[in-house]
Write a protein that holds these residues in place. Structure first.
Motif, PDB file in Angstrom:
ATOM      1  N   GLY A   1      -3.156   0.789  -3.329  1.00 28.87           N
ATOM      2  CA  GLY A   1      -2.842  -0.573  -2.929  1.00 28.87           C
ATOM      3  C   GLY A   1      -2.651  -1.479  -4.123  1.00 28.87           C
ATOM      4  O   GLY A   1      -2.957  -1.123  -5.261  1.00 28.87           O
ATOM      5  N   SER A   2      -2.091  -2.640  -3.886  1.00 31.68           N
ATOM      6  CA  SER A   2      -1.821  -3.705  -4.854  1.00 31.68           C
ATOM      7  C   SER A   2      -0.609  -3.369  -5.715  1.00 31.68           C
ATOM      8  O   SER A   2       0.141  -2.434  -5.422  1.00 31.68           O
ATOM      9  N   ILE A   3      -0.430  -4.121  -6.783  1.00 33.61           N
ATOM     10  CA  ILE A   3       0.702  -3.915  -7.699  1.00 33.61           C
ATOM     11  C   ILE A   3       0.187  -3.708  -9.120  1.00 33.61           C
ATOM     12  O   ILE A   3       0.824  -4.106 -10.090  1.00 33.61           O
ATOM     13  N   TYR A   4      -0.993  -3.053  -9.220  1.00 32.23           N
ATOM     14  CA  TYR A   4      -1.644  -2.885 -10.501  1.00 32.23           C
ATOM     15  C   TYR A   4      -2.131  -1.447 -10.691  1.00 32.23           C
ATOM     16  O   TYR A   4      -2.358  -0.716  -9.723  1.00 32.23           O
ATOM     17  N   VAL A   5      -2.316  -1.093 -11.954  1.00 27.69           N
ATOM     18  CA  VAL A   5      -3.044   0.113 -12.333  1.00 27.69           C
ATOM     19  C   VAL A   5      -4.188  -0.347 -13.228  1.00 27.69           C
ATOM     20  O   VAL A   5      -3.981  -1.078 -14.200  1.00 27.69           O
ATOM     21  N   TRP A   6      -5.396   0.076 -12.890  1.00 25.99           N
ATOM     22  CA  TRP A   6      -6.617  -0.318 -13.598  1.00 25.99           C
ATOM     23  C   TRP A   6      -7.120   0.900 -14.365  1.00 25.99           C
ATOM     24  O   TRP A   6      -7.330   1.957 -13.783  1.00 25.99           O
TER      25      TRP A   6
ATOM     26  N   THR B   1       0.847  -1.192   0.000  1.00 25.32           N
ATOM     27  CA  THR B   1       0.000   0.000   0.000  1.00 25.32           C
ATOM     28  C   THR B   1       0.886   1.248   0.000  1.00 25.32           C
ATOM     29  O   THR B   1       2.065   1.187   0.359  1.00 25.32           O
ATOM     30  N   TYR B   2       0.273   2.373  -0.366  1.00 21.60           N
ATOM     31  CA  TYR B   2       1.044   3.580  -0.646  1.00 21.60           C
ATOM     32  C   TYR B   2       0.350   4.823  -0.086  1.00 21.60           C
ATOM     33  O   TYR B   2      -0.818   4.792   0.290  1.00 21.60           O
ATOM     34  N   ASP B   3       1.119   5.905  -0.065  1.00 23.24           N
ATOM     35  CA  ASP B   3       0.593   7.223   0.309  1.00 23.24           C
ATOM     36  C   ASP B   3      -0.008   7.228   1.707  1.00 23.24           C
ATOM     37  O   ASP B   3      -1.003   7.914   1.983  1.00 23.24           O
ATOM     38  N   GLY B   4       0.581   6.450   2.603  1.00 24.77           N
ATOM     39  CA  GLY B   4       0.136   6.441   3.985  1.00 24.77           C
ATOM     40  C   GLY B   4      -1.026   5.524   4.293  1.00 24.77           C
ATOM     41  O   GLY B   4      -1.407   5.391   5.466  1.00 24.77           O
ATOM     42  N   PHE B   5      -1.618   4.898   3.279  1.00 22.52           N
ATOM     43  CA  PHE B   5      -2.738   3.993   3.538  1.00 22.52           C
ATOM     44  C   PHE B   5      -2.211   2.681   4.115  1.00 22.52           C
ATOM     45  O   PHE B   5      -1.247   2.102   3.608  1.00 22.52           O
ATOM     46  N   VAL B   6      -2.847   2.199   5.191  1.00 25.84           N
ATOM     47  CA  VAL B   6      -2.503   0.915   5.815  1.00 25.84           C
ATOM     48  C   VAL B   6      -3.739   0.021   5.720  1.00 25.84           C
ATOM     49  O   VAL B   6      -4.797   0.352   6.267  1.00 25.84           O
ATOM     50  N   ALA B   7      -3.616  -1.078   5.030  1.00 26.22           N
ATOM     51  CA  ALA B   7      -4.776  -1.940   4.789  1.00 26.22           C
ATOM     52  C   ALA B   7      -5.144  -2.716   6.050  1.00 26.22           C
ATOM     53  O   ALA B   7      -4.271  -3.233   6.751  1.00 26.22           O
ATOM     54  N   PRO B   8      -6.436  -2.837   6.346  1.00 29.80           N
ATOM     55  CA  PRO B   8      -6.876  -3.640   7.479  1.00 29.80           C
ATOM     56  C   PRO B   8      -7.054  -5.105   7.087  1.00 29.80           C
ATOM     57  O   PRO B   8      -7.050  -5.463   5.899  1.00 29.80           O
TER      58      PRO B   8
ATOM     59  N   ARG C   1       7.698  -1.805  -1.435  1.00 36.09           N
ATOM     60  CA  ARG C   1       6.678  -0.770  -1.620  1.00 36.09           C
ATOM     61  C   ARG C   1       7.243   0.427  -2.393  1.00 36.09           C
ATOM     62  O   ARG C   1       6.585   0.987  -3.275  1.00 36.09           O
ATOM     63  N   ALA C   2       8.452   0.840  -2.033  1.00 37.31           N
ATOM     64  CA  ALA C   2       9.051   2.010  -2.675  1.00 37.31           C
ATOM     65  C   ALA C   2       9.253   1.775  -4.170  1.00 37.31           C
ATOM     66  O   ALA C   2       9.027   2.677  -4.990  1.00 37.31           O
ATOM     67  N   VAL C   3       9.663   0.567  -4.535  1.00 42.31           N
ATOM     68  CA  VAL C   3       9.856   0.247  -5.954  1.00 42.31           C
ATOM     69  C   VAL C   3       8.537   0.324  -6.697  1.00 42.31           C
ATOM     70  O   VAL C   3       8.433   0.945  -7.772  1.00 42.31           O
ATOM     71  N   TYR C   4       7.493  -0.304  -6.146  1.00 42.55           N
ATOM     72  CA  TYR C   4       6.202  -0.300  -6.836  1.00 42.55           C
ATOM     73  C   TYR C   4       5.591   1.097  -6.899  1.00 42.55           C
ATOM     74  O   TYR C   4       4.938   1.459  -7.887  1.00 42.55           O
TER      75      TYR C   4
END
Length: 384
Positions: free
Chosen positions: A318-323, A211-218, A292-295
């Motif tokens: 989140g994830s490793i994709y762009v939709w 996850t990115y930009d400060g988001f933490v997944a529950p 995370r930093a690479v993705y």
């Protein structure tokens, strides 16, 4: 002589990624330098301390015999400890955790434990194809839950119809393929919805750590353990897709039912691989920050390139994709074929993830930085 296959096999659609592999092979045979952004298979190496744990384990003759059906106690304890540290969820490693030969295996087998022929299963659309395929193999019927951009690619639980005979509700956040994320409040509502309708809530949590930009997944288990099972994996978090180690965690009765299926189908995970997973879960977690930093860097390149070509994409959290919606609202297949023919770049067509995925495509961030940059240059030239 041709021996007819069972109807359940004849009814299966071609598996999306097997079809992508065939297309890539044909283009490469024609001499095309193909860059595949189709499959979410990390290009980064497995961290050295994990590889070393596997090496030591493989050299130990005690690992060369049958493993436990239920996984090494040390691995179950490591998973339980990780849940406690990461989510504050306390799990009994004996009754609430079942190691899997990759989370896909457990996702496909769960319907065998809970779905009788003719039963219904609520599946996200677009969503990971195995939710529907596992349902079909168990003789069940998938009931799509359409996910829309306007709704943040979350199911509208106030509008989801639950037909008679529905047994199971699938969720997946951060999402494959949409890269959508869900907060704990949504998962709490989903757990309450499932309980109200007598459903098992199954949450595919393969991407919680990316996850990115400060988001933490529950975790869905923060919402409830009763009536909830969550599938996790070391594959994407630690660059271990080929190692095939995952788990199911949650309601003890669900873990017992899934274990009953597994003990009649497979003989467990090679112990050296389990030792590698233990090293991943209990070892230094700064490796995850590096991933995370690479993705995130690749995500920003992709989103910036596409927005420069006329899209209006929000960077996924989140994830490793762009939709992304296809250019001009065309079909998923036509758009992906165009990029393959003009640019030698493979995207996954959104239609492979369900009817509601038509008109979208998925970009995977799992190619080296230089190839990702080249792919974006080719796409820019192809669509200019």
């Amino acid at each position: 002589m041709t021996i007819p296959v069972a109807r359940r096999i004849a009814e299966l659609p071609p598996y999306l990624f097997a079809e992508l592999d065939r297309k890539i092979a044909r283009k490469r045979a024609e001499g095309v330098d193909v860059i595949s952004l189709g499959v979410g298979d990390p290009d980064l190496p497995t961290p050295p301390h994990i590889v070393e744990a596997a090496r030591r384990g493989a050299a130990d003759p005690s690992t060369h015999r049958y493993p436990s059906y239920f996984g090494m106690p040390e691995l179950r304890q490591a998973i339980a400890g990780w849940y406690g540290d990461r989510f504050g969820v306390r799990l009994d490693p004996e009754t609430q955790i079942q190691p899997l030969i990759g989370s896909k295996e457990g996702i496909a087998h769960l319907p065998l434990a809970y779905v009788d022929p003719g039963d219904r299963v609520l599946v996200p659309d677009p969503g990971y194809p195995v939710y529907a395929i596992g349902t079909l193999l168990a003789g069940g019927i998938s009931v799509p839950m359409p996910l829309t951009a306007e709704g943040g690619f979350l199911p509208d639980l106030d509008r989801v119809a639950v037909p008679d005979g529905t047994r199971l509700l699938w969720l997946n956040y951060p999402s494959n393929p949409t890269a959508a994320v869900a907060d704990l409040g949504f998962l709490e509502r989903a757990a309450a919805f499932a309980s109200e309708h007598g459903l098992l809530l199954a949450h595919d949590a393969a991407y919680t750590e990316l996850t990115y930009d400060g988001f933490v997944a529950p975790s869905a288990l923060e919402a409830s353990v009763d009536g909830v099972v969550e599938f996790g994996s070391v594959s994407k978090t630690y660059n271990m897709t080929g190692w095939r180690v995952g788990w199911a965690a949650g309601d003890p009765s669900v873990i017992e039912a899934l274990a009953t299926v597994k003990t009649n189908i497979d003989s467990g995970i090679f112990n050296a691989l389990q030792q590698a997973a233990i090293a991943a879960l209990t070892g230094p977690q700064d490796v995850v920050e590096d991933v995370r930093a690479v993705y995130q860097k690749r995500r920003d390149l992709v989103v910036g390139t596409l927005n420069g070509l006329g899209w209006d994409l929000e960077p996924p959290r989140g994830s490793i994709y762009v939709w992304l919606p296809t250019k001009g609202g065309g079909s998923s297949g036509d758009f992906c074929e165009l990029l393959l023919d003009r640019a030698g770049v493979v995207l996954a067509p959104g239609s492979g993830y369900g009817q509601a995925g038509q008109g979208f495509a998925r970009i995977s961030l799992t190619v080296p930085d230089d190839r990702m940059a080249e792919a974006m240059d080719r796409i820019r030239d192809a669509l200019a």
